[in-house]
Design a protein around this motif. Structure first.
Motif, PDB file in Angstrom:
ATOM      1  N   ALA A   1     -17.174  27.536  -7.379  1.00 21.84           N
ATOM      2  CA  ALA A   1     -17.123  26.582  -8.610  1.00 21.84           C
ATOM      3  C   ALA A   1     -15.966  27.049  -9.534  1.00 21.84           C
ATOM      4  N   ALA A   2     -16.104  27.547  -9.983  1.00 20.01           N
ATOM      5  CA  ALA A   2     -15.737  28.833 -11.017  1.00 20.01           C
ATOM      6  C   ALA A   2     -14.590  29.187 -10.754  1.00 20.01           C
ATOM      7  N   MET A   3     -14.413  29.603  -9.143  1.00 18.49           N
ATOM      8  CA  MET A   3     -12.450  29.108  -8.987  1.00 18.49           C
ATOM      9  C   MET A   3     -12.091  28.032  -8.640  1.00 18.49           C
ATOM     10  N   VAL A   4     -12.130  27.189  -8.916  1.00 14.20           N
ATOM     11  CA  VAL A   4     -10.966  26.508  -9.259  1.00 14.20           C
ATOM     12  C   VAL A   4     -10.895  25.322 -10.464  1.00 14.20           C
ATOM     13  N   HIS A   5      -9.528  26.169 -10.809  1.00  4.45           N
ATOM     14  CA  HIS A   5      -8.445  26.194 -11.751  1.00  4.45           C
ATOM     15  C   HIS A   5      -6.928  25.798 -11.686  1.00  4.45           C
ATOM     16  N   PRO A   6      -6.523  24.211 -11.317  1.00  5.93           N
ATOM     17  CA  PRO A   6      -5.923  24.218 -10.715  1.00  5.93           C
ATOM     18  C   PRO A   6      -4.812  24.281 -11.805  1.00  5.93           C
ATOM     19  N   PRO A   7      -3.182  24.974 -11.730  1.00  5.74           N
ATOM     20  CA  PRO A   7      -2.361  25.141 -12.727  1.00  5.74           C
ATOM     21  C   PRO A   7      -1.895  24.307 -13.622  1.00  5.74           C
ATOM     22  N   GLN A   8      -2.356  24.142 -15.208  1.00  7.25           N
ATOM     23  CA  GLN A   8      -1.531  22.583 -15.655  1.00  7.25           C
ATOM     24  C   GLN A   8      -2.007  21.224 -15.506  1.00  7.25           C
ATOM     25  N   LYS A   9      -3.455  21.559 -15.127  1.00  6.28           N
ATOM     26  CA  LYS A   9      -4.441  20.347 -15.005  1.00  6.28           C
ATOM     27  C   LYS A   9      -5.741  20.950 -15.116  1.00  6.28           C
ATOM     28  N   PRO A  10      -5.915  20.054 -15.830  1.00  9.43           N
ATOM     29  CA  PRO A  10      -7.497  20.408 -16.367  1.00  9.43           C
ATOM     30  C   PRO A  10      -9.030  20.076 -15.344  1.00  9.43           C
ATOM     31  N   VAL A  11      -9.685  20.553 -14.785  1.00 13.29           N
ATOM     32  CA  VAL A  11     -10.736  20.453 -13.992  1.00 13.29           C
ATOM     33  C   VAL A  11     -12.172  19.654 -15.133  1.00 13.29           C
ATOM     34  N   GLN A  12     -12.506  18.208 -14.818  1.00 13.93           N
ATOM     35  CA  GLN A  12     -13.312  17.983 -15.892  1.00 13.93           C
ATOM     36  C   GLN A  12     -14.631  17.681 -15.326  1.00 13.93           C
ATOM     37  N   TRP A  13     -15.887  17.601 -15.974  1.00 14.57           N
ATOM     38  CA  TRP A  13     -16.476  18.042 -15.850  1.00 14.57           C
ATOM     39  C   TRP A  13     -17.765  17.153 -15.818  1.00 14.57           C
ATOM     40  N   TYR A  14     -18.371  16.233 -15.361  1.00 11.34           N
ATOM     41  CA  TYR A  14     -19.112  15.425 -15.762  1.00 11.34           C
ATOM     42  C   TYR A  14     -21.030  15.575 -15.353  1.00 11.34           C
ATOM     43  N   LEU A  15     -21.760  15.515 -16.530  1.00  9.67           N
ATOM     44  CA  LEU A  15     -23.229  16.051 -16.114  1.00  9.67           C
ATOM     45  C   LEU A  15     -23.748  15.379 -16.121  1.00  9.67           C
ATOM     46  N   ASP A  16     -25.150  14.718 -16.215  1.00  8.54           N
ATOM     47  CA  ASP A  16     -26.321  14.775 -16.445  1.00  8.54           C
ATOM     48  C   ASP A  16     -26.986  15.085 -17.551  1.00  8.54           C
ATOM     49  N   THR A  17     -27.935  15.149 -18.612  1.00  8.25           N
ATOM     50  CA  THR A  17     -29.373  15.542 -19.145  1.00  8.25           C
ATOM     51  C   THR A  17     -29.710  16.222 -18.814  1.00  8.25           C
ATOM     52  N   ALA A  18     -30.105  16.414 -17.621  1.00 10.15           N
ATOM     53  CA  ALA A  18     -30.830  17.458 -16.930  1.00 10.15           C
ATOM     54  C   ALA A  18     -30.660  18.843 -16.764  1.00 10.15           C
ATOM     55  N   ALA A  19     -29.286  18.074 -15.350  1.00  9.00           N
ATOM     56  CA  ALA A  19     -28.574  19.552 -15.371  1.00  9.00           C
ATOM     57  C   ALA A  19     -27.862  20.180 -16.648  1.00  9.00           C
ATOM     58  N   ALA A  20     -27.283  19.721 -17.537  1.00  3.64           N
ATOM     59  CA  ALA A  20     -26.908  20.321 -18.731  1.00  3.64           C
ATOM     60  C   ALA A  20     -27.937  21.387 -19.648  1.00  3.64           C
ATOM     61  N   GLY A  21     -28.465  20.908 -19.301  1.00  3.02           N
ATOM     62  CA  GLY A  21     -30.037  21.462 -19.767  1.00  3.02           C
ATOM     63  C   GLY A  21     -30.116  22.258 -20.799  1.00  3.02           C
ATOM     64  N   LYS A  22     -29.364  24.272 -20.021  1.00  2.00           N
ATOM     65  CA  LYS A  22     -29.056  24.819 -19.810  1.00  2.00           C
ATOM     66  C   LYS A  22     -28.132  26.075 -20.248  1.00  2.00           C
ATOM     67  N   ILE A  23     -27.190  24.885 -20.692  1.00  2.00           N
ATOM     68  CA  ILE A  23     -26.202  24.891 -21.967  1.00  2.00           C
ATOM     69  C   ILE A  23     -25.886  24.806 -22.922  1.00  2.00           C
TER      70      ILE A  23
END
Length: 69
Positions: free
Chosen positions: A47-69
């Motif tokens: 998943a860290a290697m997904v980088h479309p050129p000139q296009k943003p990658v959007q992340w949608y997280l719930d509170t539990a998944a985002a708990g350690k960032i």
């Protein structure tokens, strides 16, 4: 496994017009920091290697998944 499945390779994902990840649950909390900030001394996760050129990658997280960032 699901009865129908679509498999996309990394080159196809990186050619996409829009890429977004939906991440839910506490089970993803430990791995998510490794995806968002890969270590320079280790192999990146797919998943860290997904980088479309000139296009943003959007992340949608719930509170539990985002708990350690």
């Amino acid at each position: 496994p699901p009865p129908e499945r679509v498999t996309l390779t990394l080159p196809e994902l990186n050619r996409a017009r829009c890429v977004f990840f939906i991440v839910t649950g506490a089970g993803k909390a430990d791995i998510l920091p490794r995806v968002l900030s890969p270590s320079p001394d280790g192999a990146p996760l797919p998943a860290a290697m997904v980088h479309p050129p000139q296009k943003p990658v959007q992340w949608y997280l719930d509170t539990a998944a985002a708990g350690k960032i």
